[in-house]
Design a protein around this motif. Structure first.
Motif, PDB file in Angstrom:
ATOM      1  N   ARG A 117      83.450 -72.401 -17.965  1.00  0.00           N
ATOM      2  CA  ARG A 117      82.168 -71.697 -17.996  1.00  0.00           C
ATOM      3  C   ARG A 117      81.096 -72.560 -18.654  1.00  0.00           C
ATOM      4  N   SER A 118      81.491 -73.335 -19.651  1.00  0.00           N
ATOM      5  CA  SER A 118      80.525 -74.190 -20.355  1.00  0.00           C
ATOM      6  C   SER A 118      80.084 -75.383 -19.522  1.00  0.00           C
ATOM      7  N   LEU A 120      79.068 -75.395 -16.354  1.00  0.00           N
ATOM      8  CA  LEU A 120      77.972 -75.124 -15.425  1.00  0.00           C
ATOM      9  C   LEU A 120      76.600 -75.488 -15.994  1.00  0.00           C
ATOM     10  N   PRO A 121      76.279 -75.127 -17.242  1.00  0.00           N
ATOM     11  CA  PRO A 121      74.954 -75.490 -17.779  1.00  0.00           C
ATOM     12  C   PRO A 121      74.837 -76.970 -18.154  1.00  0.00           C
ATOM     13  N   ARG A 122      75.929 -77.712 -18.016  1.00  0.00           N
ATOM     14  CA  ARG A 122      75.903 -79.112 -18.468  1.00  0.00           C
ATOM     15  C   ARG A 122      75.486 -80.095 -17.379  1.00  0.00           C
ATOM     16  N   ASP A 124      72.676 -81.132 -16.434  1.00  0.00           N
ATOM     17  CA  ASP A 124      71.623 -82.075 -16.841  1.00  0.00           C
ATOM     18  C   ASP A 124      72.198 -83.251 -17.625  1.00  0.00           C
ATOM     19  N   GLU A 141      73.648 -82.522  -8.254  1.00  0.00           N
ATOM     20  CA  GLU A 141      74.270 -81.218  -8.459  1.00  0.00           C
ATOM     21  C   GLU A 141      75.431 -81.014  -7.507  1.00  0.00           C
ATOM     22  N   ILE A 168      74.834 -74.799  -8.222  1.00  0.00           N
ATOM     23  CA  ILE A 168      75.198 -74.190  -9.494  1.00  0.00           C
ATOM     24  C   ILE A 168      75.138 -72.670  -9.412  1.00  0.00           C
TER      25      ILE A 168
END
Length: 261
Positions: A117-118, A120-122, A124, A141, A168
């Motif tokens: 889960r962590s 996905l926001p990574r 960048d 992406e 994403i």
């Protein structure tokens, strides 16, 4: 005015105890490397041992640096943060030692879900890594998510509610029951063997959380002389050492019971 004499005394104690802890844990790590019949439970507990050893080594280095700076308390902040992590890892290792096999499987599953889960926001972070290659954001992406799909497909599910069909946004991560530090401590406190040490470990974990989470009221403690502080770093390390001894007792190494070993 800085109390250099007292600060030097405490930094020496911190240095000595962290050195001894590193020696103890590193020996266990080396002994376990020779173990043939490794179990998932022991491997996870040894991961906690390795994390604590690495952070204890960092405490040793920082205390030595502080001694070279005439007992300056400037590095109390990172030492407190490292101690907080050590307390957390020790608690988790003890928690793993108590789990039934079915509970262990569920626990590992939950940790893996949190990790995926962590990710996905990574995206960048990944973009910055390969920025010089000149790819478009959309292509990067796509590459990033293809890697996640290859490795973590069983944790991903398609988001049927989204109107955004980017790489994403179209994915969710299966969410199980989260295991919090509070829940870990509750289990440990309900066990006669781990109740007392877990109570103390958690108290120090909560204390050093003020180093992690900034407030105007608590920030001064990170700079105060040791004799004006609300915590004994010596006692904190002694508590950690007690917890790690308990954890090590639960890790099976067959060579330890062989004659002449």
């Amino acid at each position: 005015m800085l109390n250099n004499e007292q600060n030097i005394k405490v930094w020496n104690i911190i240095n000595s105890k962290s050195v001894n802890l590193c020696r103890l844990l590193r020996k266990k790590i080396f002994d376990y490397c020779k173990e043939v019949n490794k179990t998932q439970r022991d491997l996870i507990m040894m991961d906690m041992v390795r994390r604590v050893e690495c952070n204890a080594y960092s405490i040793m280095v920082l205390s030595k640096s502080s001694l070279q700076e005439n007992g300056s308390t400037y590095l109390k902040l990172p030492v407190g943060l490292l101690l907080r992590t050590c307390m957390s890892d020790c608690l988790m290792g003890l928690y793993v030692s108590l789990l039934l096999q079915e509970e262990l499987v569920q626990f590992v599953q939950s940790l893996n879900e949190d990790y995926v889960r962590s990710l996905l926001p990574r995206v960048d972070v990944y973009k910055d890594k390969i920025l010089e290659l000149g790819f478009t954001d959309e292509f990067i992406e796509s590459m990033y998510m293809l890697q996640l799909e290859d490795k973590f497909c069983k944790y991903l599910s398609f988001d049927e509610t989204t109107n955004e069909f980017t790489n994403i946004a179209m994915w969710n991560v299966k969410k199980g029951k989260a295991i919090t530090i509070k829940r870990i401590v509750e289990v440990l406190r309900n066990n006669q063997y781990t109740a007392e040490v877990s109570r103390r470990l958690y108290a120090y974990y909560k204390y050093f959380s003020q180093y992690e989470h900034f407030s105007e009221s608590g920030y001064g403690d990170t700079l105060a002389d040791f004799d004006k502080d609300n915590v004994s770093f010596e006692k904190a390390l002694e508590c950690l050492i007690s917890g790690m001894y308990m954890l090590l007792e639960n890790i099976k190494i067959s060579s330890e019971i062989l004659p002449n070993s």
